[in-house]
Design a protein around this motif. Structure first.
Motif, PDB file in Angstrom:
ATOM      1  N   UNK A 180       5.382  60.782  36.932  1.00  0.00           N
ATOM      2  CA  UNK A 180       5.049  61.875  36.011  1.00  0.00           C
ATOM      3  C   UNK A 180       6.229  62.188  35.104  1.00  0.00           C
ATOM      4  N   UNK A 181       5.913  62.798  33.966  1.00  0.00           N
ATOM      5  CA  UNK A 181       6.940  63.376  33.109  1.00  0.00           C
ATOM      6  C   UNK A 181       7.300  64.732  33.699  1.00  0.00           C
ATOM      7  N   UNK A 182       8.560  64.933  34.010  1.00  0.00           N
ATOM      8  CA  UNK A 182       8.982  66.140  34.718  1.00  0.00           C
ATOM      9  C   UNK A 182      10.044  66.888  33.915  1.00  0.00           C
ATOM     10  N   UNK A 183       9.849  68.194  33.807  1.00  0.00           N
ATOM     11  CA  UNK A 183      10.811  69.053  33.120  1.00  0.00           C
ATOM     12  C   UNK A 183      11.046  70.313  33.932  1.00  0.00           C
ATOM     13  N   UNK A 184      11.960  71.137  33.471  1.00  0.00           N
ATOM     14  CA  UNK A 184      12.214  72.413  34.134  1.00  0.00           C
ATOM     15  C   UNK A 184      10.983  73.306  34.024  1.00  0.00           C
ATOM     16  N   UNK A 185      10.816  74.209  34.973  1.00  0.00           N
ATOM     17  CA  UNK A 185       9.633  75.077  34.969  1.00  0.00           C
ATOM     18  C   UNK A 185       9.544  75.915  33.704  1.00  0.00           C
ATOM     19  N   UNK A 186      10.692  76.229  33.085  1.00  0.00           N
ATOM     20  CA  UNK A 186      10.691  77.027  31.854  1.00  0.00           C
ATOM     21  C   UNK A 186      10.916  76.168  30.611  1.00  0.00           C
ATOM     22  N   UNK A 239      18.597  72.174  33.786  1.00  0.00           N
ATOM     23  CA  UNK A 239      19.313  72.872  32.719  1.00  0.00           C
ATOM     24  C   UNK A 239      18.544  72.869  31.407  1.00  0.00           C
ATOM     25  N   UNK A 240      17.396  72.163  31.376  1.00  0.00           N
ATOM     26  CA  UNK A 240      16.570  72.151  30.166  1.00  0.00           C
ATOM     27  C   UNK A 240      17.046  71.190  29.090  1.00  0.00           C
ATOM     28  N   UNK A 241      17.841  70.178  29.472  1.00  0.00           N
ATOM     29  CA  UNK A 241      18.344  69.220  28.480  1.00  0.00           C
ATOM     30  C   UNK A 241      17.287  68.229  28.025  1.00  0.00           C
ATOM     31  N   UNK A 242      16.172  68.191  28.717  1.00  0.00           N
ATOM     32  CA  UNK A 242      15.106  67.268  28.340  1.00  0.00           C
ATOM     33  C   UNK A 242      14.185  67.029  29.518  1.00  0.00           C
ATOM     34  N   UNK A 243      13.416  65.940  29.435  1.00  0.00           N
ATOM     35  CA  UNK A 243      12.473  65.595  30.497  1.00  0.00           C
ATOM     36  C   UNK A 243      12.797  64.196  31.008  1.00  0.00           C
ATOM     37  N   UNK A 244      12.260  63.883  32.190  1.00  0.00           N
ATOM     38  CA  UNK A 244      12.492  62.569  32.771  1.00  0.00           C
ATOM     39  C   UNK A 244      11.202  62.049  33.364  1.00  0.00           C
ATOM     40  N   UNK A 245      11.117  60.747  33.548  1.00  0.00           N
ATOM     41  CA  UNK A 245       9.981  60.124  34.220  1.00  0.00           C
ATOM     42  C   UNK A 245      10.415  59.766  35.632  1.00  0.00           C
ATOM     43  N   UNK A 246       9.780  60.387  36.612  1.00  0.00           N
ATOM     44  CA  UNK A 246      10.119  60.119  38.014  1.00  0.00           C
ATOM     45  C   UNK A 246       8.867  60.217  38.865  1.00  0.00           C
ATOM     46  N   UNK A 247       8.970  59.722  40.077  1.00  0.00           N
ATOM     47  CA  UNK A 247       7.906  59.894  41.058  1.00  0.00           C
ATOM     48  C   UNK A 247       7.707  61.381  41.334  1.00  0.00           C
ATOM     49  N   UNK A 248       6.474  61.768  41.644  1.00  0.00           N
ATOM     50  CA  UNK A 248       6.193  63.176  41.950  1.00  0.00           C
ATOM     51  C   UNK A 248       6.908  63.629  43.221  1.00  0.00           C
ATOM     52  N   UNK A 249       7.492  62.674  43.969  1.00  0.00           N
ATOM     53  CA  UNK A 249       8.285  63.046  45.138  1.00  0.00           C
ATOM     54  C   UNK A 249       9.466  63.935  44.745  1.00  0.00           C
ATOM     55  N   UNK A 250       9.851  63.885  43.466  1.00  0.00           N
ATOM     56  CA  UNK A 250      10.999  64.664  42.985  1.00  0.00           C
ATOM     57  C   UNK A 250      10.673  66.142  42.799  1.00  0.00           C
ATOM     58  N   UNK A 251       9.383  66.479  42.663  1.00  0.00           N
ATOM     59  CA  UNK A 251       8.992  67.834  42.271  1.00  0.00           C
ATOM     60  C   UNK A 251       9.454  68.898  43.263  1.00  0.00           C
ATOM     61  N   UNK A 252       9.800  70.034  42.698  1.00  0.00           N
ATOM     62  CA  UNK A 252      10.186  71.219  43.462  1.00  0.00           C
ATOM     63  C   UNK A 252       9.712  72.438  42.666  1.00  0.00           C
ATOM     64  N   UNK A 253       9.752  73.639  43.251  1.00  0.00           N
ATOM     65  CA  UNK A 253       9.217  74.821  42.551  1.00  0.00           C
ATOM     66  C   UNK A 253       9.840  75.097  41.193  1.00  0.00           C
ATOM     67  N   UNK A 254      11.075  74.629  40.950  1.00  0.00           N
ATOM     68  CA  UNK A 254      11.733  74.910  39.676  1.00  0.00           C
ATOM     69  C   UNK A 254      11.474  73.819  38.636  1.00  0.00           C
ATOM     70  N   UNK A 255      10.548  72.890  38.932  1.00  0.00           N
ATOM     71  CA  UNK A 255      10.203  71.813  38.007  1.00  0.00           C
ATOM     72  C   UNK A 255       8.696  71.804  37.763  1.00  0.00           C
ATOM     73  N   UNK A 256       8.281  71.224  36.630  1.00  0.00           N
ATOM     74  CA  UNK A 256       6.854  71.133  36.343  1.00  0.00           C
ATOM     75  C   UNK A 256       6.517  69.790  35.724  1.00  0.00           C
ATOM     76  N   UNK A 257       5.229  69.445  35.764  1.00  0.00           N
ATOM     77  CA  UNK A 257       4.737  68.174  35.222  1.00  0.00           C
ATOM     78  C   UNK A 257       4.203  68.387  33.821  1.00  0.00           C
ATOM     79  N   UNK A 258       4.576  67.504  32.899  1.00  0.00           N
ATOM     80  CA  UNK A 258       4.010  67.477  31.555  1.00  0.00           C
ATOM     81  C   UNK A 258       3.092  66.260  31.454  1.00  0.00           C
ATOM     82  N   UNK A 259       2.129  66.309  30.522  1.00  0.00           N
ATOM     83  CA  UNK A 259       1.168  65.217  30.454  1.00  0.00           C
ATOM     84  C   UNK A 259       0.634  64.949  29.071  1.00  0.00           C
ATOM     85  N   UNK A 260      -0.557  64.407  29.032  1.00  0.00           N
ATOM     86  CA  UNK A 260      -1.154  63.976  27.768  1.00  0.00           C
ATOM     87  C   UNK A 260      -1.409  65.154  26.833  1.00  0.00           C
ATOM     88  N   UNK A 261      -1.674  66.330  27.391  1.00  0.00           N
ATOM     89  CA  UNK A 261      -1.872  67.509  26.531  1.00  0.00           C
ATOM     90  C   UNK A 261      -0.598  67.877  25.770  1.00  0.00           C
TER      91      UNK A 261
END
Length: 305
Positions: A180-186, A239-261
């Motif tokens: 998934x594309x993963x970024x900070x929750x904010x 820190x909000x420097x950008x997004x990364x592509x990683x396995x969803x195993x990386x997710x934690x409450x302070x991160x969120x998934x971005x997608x096709x929308x």
């Protein structure tokens, strides 16, 4: 001295039928490796011997365990149910024998794991090892997949979990996880600006998946941050420097998934393999590998994801 034992009223009045452990192991192997021929190869038996075992088992329970699909056979509903019971029966049998044996498997086992699954996939693997082989001393190395694979080939590890596929090793699939594309929750995504990427330095399967997907999608992107390890990547994402592509195993409450929308292309899933060297002669390594395959119902690694 007379034994104070009497049948009692609850003693069975009809003969008790017992399932054969060896036959149940064969059934589990067929379920795991999908065909009679593959199971026969793994169990070092002929295919006809495997067939005869299954015929005897079907006669004993008086139910069909397999159904024919074209030229192949697959487990019937009864077969699938019995496989689940067989796993429990064999696990209890093996645990009892290990507990009563004076020759338990003991020694040191060197196990590798990538950073991003150290708190997810690695945990049930460690629980299985410590439950069924409590005398084994584990030496765990958490590192990036390419370095773990290099350590395997150099004889520095006995087993490793990795996203890398290697035909020179003997492996099974532990889990296949969405990427998934993963970024900070904010994190606020701007679809009109170049996509700010946070990447690992080479070699990295997730770096390759991200760039390939963006190029195929003809999306505009730029590298905002490169890190040599997952600790740096997570810090930059948070820190909000950008997004990364990683396995969803990386997710934690302070991160969120971005997608096709958000205008981002889909990403392929990634498999996590458990690898052992084909030439390993250490009985402890083979014992743990085979135990994990059986207890976790792991399927052979068939190719790179």
């Amino acid at each position: 001295m007379q034994d104070n034992i009497s049948p009692g009223n609850d003693w069975p009045t009809t003969p008790v039928r017992n399932l054969d452990m060896d036959t149940l192991r064969t059934l589990v192997a067929i379920s795991q490796y999908e065909t009679f021929s593959s199971a026969a190869e793994r169990l070092h038996r002929t295919q006809s011997a495997i067939t005869q075992q299954m015929q005897r088992l079907e006669t004993q329970i008086n139910l069909p365990l397999f159904e024919k699909i074209g030229r192949n056979k697959r487990l019937s509903l009864h077969g699938k149910r019995l496989v689940e019971y067989a796993r429990h029966i064999l696990a209890i049998n093996d645990e009892a024998l290990r507990d009563l044996s004076d020759q338990r498997m003991e020694g040191s086992l060197r196990l590798g794991s990538p950073h991003d699954i150290a708190e997810t996939i690695l945990t049930p693997v460690l629980k299985q090892i410590t439950r069924y082989s409590p005398r084994i001393k584990l030496e765990i190395r958490v590192d990036r997949s390419p370095y773990l694979m290099e350590a395997m080939h150099n004889g520095e590890l006995d087993l490793t979990i990795s996203t890398r596929f290697d035909q020179q090793l003997h492996g099974v699939v532990l889990r296949t996880s969405p990427t998934a594309w993963i970024g900070a929750s904010d994190y606020v995504h701007d679809p009109h600006s170049p996509i700010p990427l946070i990447l690992a330095d080479e070699p990295s399967i997730f770096r390759r998946l991200a760039i390939t997907a963006l190029e195929q999608h003809q999306a505009r992107w730029q590298v905002n941050y490169i890190a040599p390890n997952l600790v740096g990547i997570k810090a930059a994402v948070r820190a909000g420097l950008g997004i990364t592509a990683r396995s969803v195993e990386l997710l934690s409450p302070d991160l969120r998934v971005l997608g096709e929308k958000d205008g981002l292309p889909p990403l392929p899933s990634v498999s996590y393999f458990l690898w052992m060297r084909n030439d390993s002669i250490n009985p402890l390594t083979r014992h743990v590998f085979n135990m994990l395959c059986t207890n976790m119902n792991l399927q052979p690694a068939g190719g790179e994801n």
